[in-house]
Design a protein around this motif. Structure first.
Motif, PDB file in Angstrom:
ATOM      1  N   PRO A   1     -13.108  -3.995  -4.833  1.00 55.73           N
ATOM      2  CA  PRO A   1     -12.846  -2.807  -5.324  1.00 55.73           C
ATOM      3  C   PRO A   1     -13.374  -2.229  -6.576  1.00 55.73           C
ATOM      4  N   VAL A   2     -12.703  -1.051  -6.930  1.00 60.10           N
ATOM      5  CA  VAL A   2     -13.504  -0.321  -8.363  1.00 60.10           C
ATOM      6  C   VAL A   2     -12.444  -0.476  -9.415  1.00 60.10           C
ATOM      7  N   SER A   3     -12.737  -1.036 -10.429  1.00 56.90           N
ATOM      8  CA  SER A   3     -11.926  -1.058 -11.537  1.00 56.90           C
ATOM      9  C   SER A   3     -11.654   0.331 -12.145  1.00 56.90           C
ATOM     10  N   ARG A   4     -10.219   0.570 -12.787  1.00 56.32           N
ATOM     11  CA  ARG A   4      -9.774   1.791 -13.192  1.00 56.32           C
ATOM     12  C   ARG A   4      -9.140   1.580 -14.728  1.00 56.32           C
ATOM     13  N   ARG A   5      -9.923   0.583 -15.061  1.00 56.14           N
ATOM     14  CA  ARG A   5      -8.798   0.341 -16.395  1.00 56.14           C
ATOM     15  C   ARG A   5      -9.462   0.938 -17.697  1.00 56.14           C
ATOM     16  N   GLY A   6     -10.844   1.241 -17.465  1.00 61.06           N
ATOM     17  CA  GLY A   6     -11.648   1.889 -18.843  1.00 61.06           C
ATOM     18  C   GLY A   6     -10.907   3.111 -19.332  1.00 61.06           C
ATOM     19  N   LEU A   7     -10.695   4.171 -18.312  1.00 60.85           N
ATOM     20  CA  LEU A   7     -10.053   5.513 -18.614  1.00 60.85           C
ATOM     21  C   LEU A   7      -8.769   5.598 -19.522  1.00 60.85           C
ATOM     22  N   LEU A   8      -7.897   4.419 -18.998  1.00 65.46           N
ATOM     23  CA  LEU A   8      -6.627   4.622 -19.094  1.00 65.46           C
ATOM     24  C   LEU A   8      -6.484   3.612 -20.323  1.00 65.46           C
ATOM     25  N   THR A   9      -7.225   2.916 -20.775  1.00 72.86           N
ATOM     26  CA  THR A   9      -6.947   2.048 -22.201  1.00 72.86           C
ATOM     27  C   THR A   9      -7.756   2.896 -23.079  1.00 72.86           C
ATOM     28  N   ALA A  10      -8.494   3.962 -22.894  1.00 73.08           N
ATOM     29  CA  ALA A  10      -9.472   4.385 -23.839  1.00 73.08           C
ATOM     30  C   ALA A  10      -8.316   5.269 -24.874  1.00 73.08           C
TER      31      ALA A  10
ATOM     32  N   ALA B   1      13.065   8.628   5.087  1.00 74.79           N
ATOM     33  CA  ALA B   1      12.963   9.517   4.067  1.00 74.79           C
ATOM     34  C   ALA B   1      11.506   9.286   3.351  1.00 74.79           C
ATOM     35  N   VAL B   2      10.956  10.366   2.660  1.00 72.88           N
ATOM     36  CA  VAL B   2       9.614  10.388   1.988  1.00 72.88           C
ATOM     37  C   VAL B   2       9.510   9.406   1.097  1.00 72.88           C
ATOM     38  N   GLN B   3       8.327   8.635   1.230  1.00 76.26           N
ATOM     39  CA  GLN B   3       8.169   7.662   0.289  1.00 76.26           C
ATOM     40  C   GLN B   3       7.143   8.212  -0.847  1.00 76.26           C
ATOM     41  N   PRO B   4       7.816   8.249  -1.979  1.00 82.16           N
ATOM     42  CA  PRO B   4       6.869   8.910  -3.049  1.00 82.16           C
ATOM     43  C   PRO B   4       5.623   8.107  -3.398  1.00 82.16           C
ATOM     44  N   LEU B   5       5.694   7.195  -3.484  1.00 82.80           N
ATOM     45  CA  LEU B   5       4.332   6.222  -3.599  1.00 82.80           C
ATOM     46  C   LEU B   5       4.130   5.369  -2.342  1.00 82.80           C
ATOM     47  N   ARG B   6       2.722   5.221  -2.020  1.00 83.99           N
ATOM     48  CA  ARG B   6       2.554   4.420  -0.925  1.00 83.99           C
ATOM     49  C   ARG B   6       2.211   2.948  -1.737  1.00 83.99           C
ATOM     50  N   PHE B   7       1.654   3.013  -2.804  1.00 80.40           N
ATOM     51  CA  PHE B   7       1.414   1.769  -3.319  1.00 80.40           C
ATOM     52  C   PHE B   7       1.958   1.678  -4.758  1.00 80.40           C
ATOM     53  N   THR B   8       1.991   0.528  -5.418  1.00 82.01           N
ATOM     54  CA  THR B   8       2.551   0.053  -6.591  1.00 82.01           C
ATOM     55  C   THR B   8       1.486   0.255  -7.669  1.00 82.01           C
ATOM     56  N   TYR B   9       2.334   0.375  -8.870  1.00 81.49           N
ATOM     57  CA  TYR B   9       1.361   0.501  -9.933  1.00 81.49           C
ATOM     58  C   TYR B   9       1.925  -0.457 -11.195  1.00 81.49           C
ATOM     59  N   ASP B  10       1.529  -1.696 -11.129  1.00 83.85           N
ATOM     60  CA  ASP B  10       1.965  -2.287 -12.484  1.00 83.85           C
ATOM     61  C   ASP B  10       1.208  -1.868 -13.671  1.00 83.85           C
ATOM     62  N   GLU B  11       0.027  -1.175 -13.431  1.00 85.39           N
ATOM     63  CA  GLU B  11      -0.726  -0.792 -14.528  1.00 85.39           C
ATOM     64  C   GLU B  11      -0.979   0.992 -14.111  1.00 85.39           C
ATOM     65  N   PRO B  12      -1.094   1.675 -14.956  1.00 86.83           N
ATOM     66  CA  PRO B  12      -1.432   2.902 -14.744  1.00 86.83           C
ATOM     67  C   PRO B  12      -2.833   3.112 -14.094  1.00 86.83           C
ATOM     68  N   GLY B  13      -2.795   4.030 -12.875  1.00 85.14           N
ATOM     69  CA  GLY B  13      -3.898   4.290 -12.242  1.00 85.14           C
ATOM     70  C   GLY B  13      -4.427   3.214 -11.545  1.00 85.14           C
ATOM     71  N   GLN B  14      -3.999   2.183 -11.468  1.00 89.84           N
ATOM     72  CA  GLN B  14      -4.459   0.881 -10.664  1.00 89.84           C
ATOM     73  C   GLN B  14      -3.373   0.510  -9.334  1.00 89.84           C
ATOM     74  N   ALA B  15      -3.740   0.819  -8.219  1.00 94.78           N
ATOM     75  CA  ALA B  15      -2.871   0.666  -7.161  1.00 94.78           C
ATOM     76  C   ALA B  15      -3.123  -0.539  -6.498  1.00 94.78           C
ATOM     77  N   GLU B  16      -1.909  -1.010  -6.068  1.00 95.07           N
ATOM     78  CA  GLU B  16      -1.697  -2.237  -5.532  1.00 95.07           C
ATOM     79  C   GLU B  16      -0.891  -2.306  -4.242  1.00 95.07           C
ATOM     80  N   VAL B  17      -1.112  -3.015  -3.052  1.00 95.48           N
ATOM     81  CA  VAL B  17      -0.412  -2.925  -2.026  1.00 95.48           C
ATOM     82  C   VAL B  17       1.129  -3.112  -2.306  1.00 95.48           C
ATOM     83  N   GLN B  18       2.104  -2.531  -1.690  1.00 92.41           N
ATOM     84  CA  GLN B  18       3.508  -2.757  -1.921  1.00 92.41           C
ATOM     85  C   GLN B  18       4.097  -4.047  -1.242  1.00 92.41           C
ATOM     86  N   GLU B  19       4.659  -4.780  -1.791  1.00 91.28           N
ATOM     87  CA  GLU B  19       4.990  -6.067  -0.972  1.00 91.28           C
ATOM     88  C   GLU B  19       6.339  -5.828  -0.088  1.00 91.28           C
TER      89      GLU B  19
END
Length: 322
Positions: free
Chosen positions: A4-13, A304-322
């Protein structure tokens, strides 16, 4: 292609910028100016979404769940990027105050107009948030959904055209550019999507008969069979005949559709499986935005509409919903 691609850099800046401001305020001497990150176009887009959401307040005409959904979107996108004021070259842009539906219309348009050029590892969160915003707001203002659909398909066409215009290398040259490990990872991702799309198509064939022939659900199930066929064909093309897994003769369905309620439950499960399989592709290629959109639109027909298809334990970092 990298997964995958890391997305931590911007959001921690932003945290680093805040720490710097505190040190300066305390009078500590800095021997040299710190390096302030330069935001690329996709990072600027994420930052604009953060500003739009930060300036949004639920109002009359918004969905009943607007307040709760807004909080989830804010958490997924992450904070507004605010560099230290002493190093800012211009005043930060601002967004006008908007209701949820107003903000959703502006934010989803901003993302989908740029869908052919988004990158920086932020493709999943940008497309996921924009999709959820458009579909939720579309329950109150349907033209938001039709506009989003047009923009996404136009962006996909632009991406496909751009790829077709690139000089084609020989197969041996392509193989030389990718290590065996990368090729294996790539094949694993595409085969997972292929197998999930095949299973979903089988499921929709079974569940469609549990609805009246003129019902919205039956029509949507039949339309979904067509888009799943296109998704399977796309994966087969990306994999090549030799790398594609063989199709199973049948798939286990959970639940087995025996009436309208169980058929709806199965449809939701199938679409959640598609979204999960799409995530690694979405992390590396904006082409997958169309397939996430098709899945989300179909899913809202059966629940009903599912607002987010993925979960985000950290901002910007998508994870598969359990």
């Amino acid at each position: 292609m990298r997964f995958p691609v890391s997305r931590r850099g911007l959001l921690t800046a932003g945290v680093g910028g805040l720490s710097l401001g505190l040190l300066t305020a305390c009078g500590l001497r800095l021997d040299q100016d710190p390096e302030i990150p330069t935001l690329d176009s996709t990072q600027q887009l994420r930052n604009r979404l953060a500003r739009i959401l930060d300036s949004t307040s639920p109002g009359s005409g918004d969905p009943e769940t607007a307040g709760e959904d807004l909080a989830d979107f804010v958490a997924a996108v992450g904070p507004v990027w605010n560099p230290p004021t002493e190093f800012a070259t211009e005043a930060p842009p601002t967004e006008e105050e908007r209701t949820f539906v107003q903000a959703a219309e502006v934010a989803s348009r901003a993302v989908f107009e740029a869908s052919s050029s988004v990158g920086s590892g932020l493709i999943p969160v940008l497309s996921d948030v924009a999709t959820g915003l458009a579909l939720l707001a579309g329950t109150k203002k349907p033209e938001i959904i039709s506009t989003a659909d047009e923009l996404i398909r136009a962006g996909r066409e632009e991406l496909d055209q751009s790829k077709n215009e690139k000089p084609k290398k020989s197969q041996s040259a392509d193989e030389g550019d990718e290590s065996d490990e990368k090729q294996a990872d790539r094949s694993k991702v595409f085969n997972a999507i292929l197998n999930q799309s095949r299973a979903a198509a089988y499921g929709y064939e079974r569940l469609a008969v549990n609805f009246d022939s003129k019902s919205r659900e039956r029509k949507s199930a039949l339309a979904r069979l067509e888009s799943l066929g296109a998704l399977s064909g796309e994966m087969l093309e990306l994999l090549g005949e030799d790398a594609a897994d063989p199709a199973a003769s049948a798939w286990k369905l959970d639940p087995t559709p025996t009436d309208a309620d169980s058929a709806k439950e199965l449809a939701l499960s199938l679409e959640d499986g598609i979204a999960s399989a799409l995530l690694p592709w979405l992390e590396a290629d904006a082409s997958a935005i169309l397939r996430l959109w098709e899945s989300a639109r179909t899913r809202m027909v059966f629940g009903a509409v599912q607002p987010l298809r993925f979960t985000y334990d950290e901002p910007g970092q998508a994870e598969v919903q359990e």
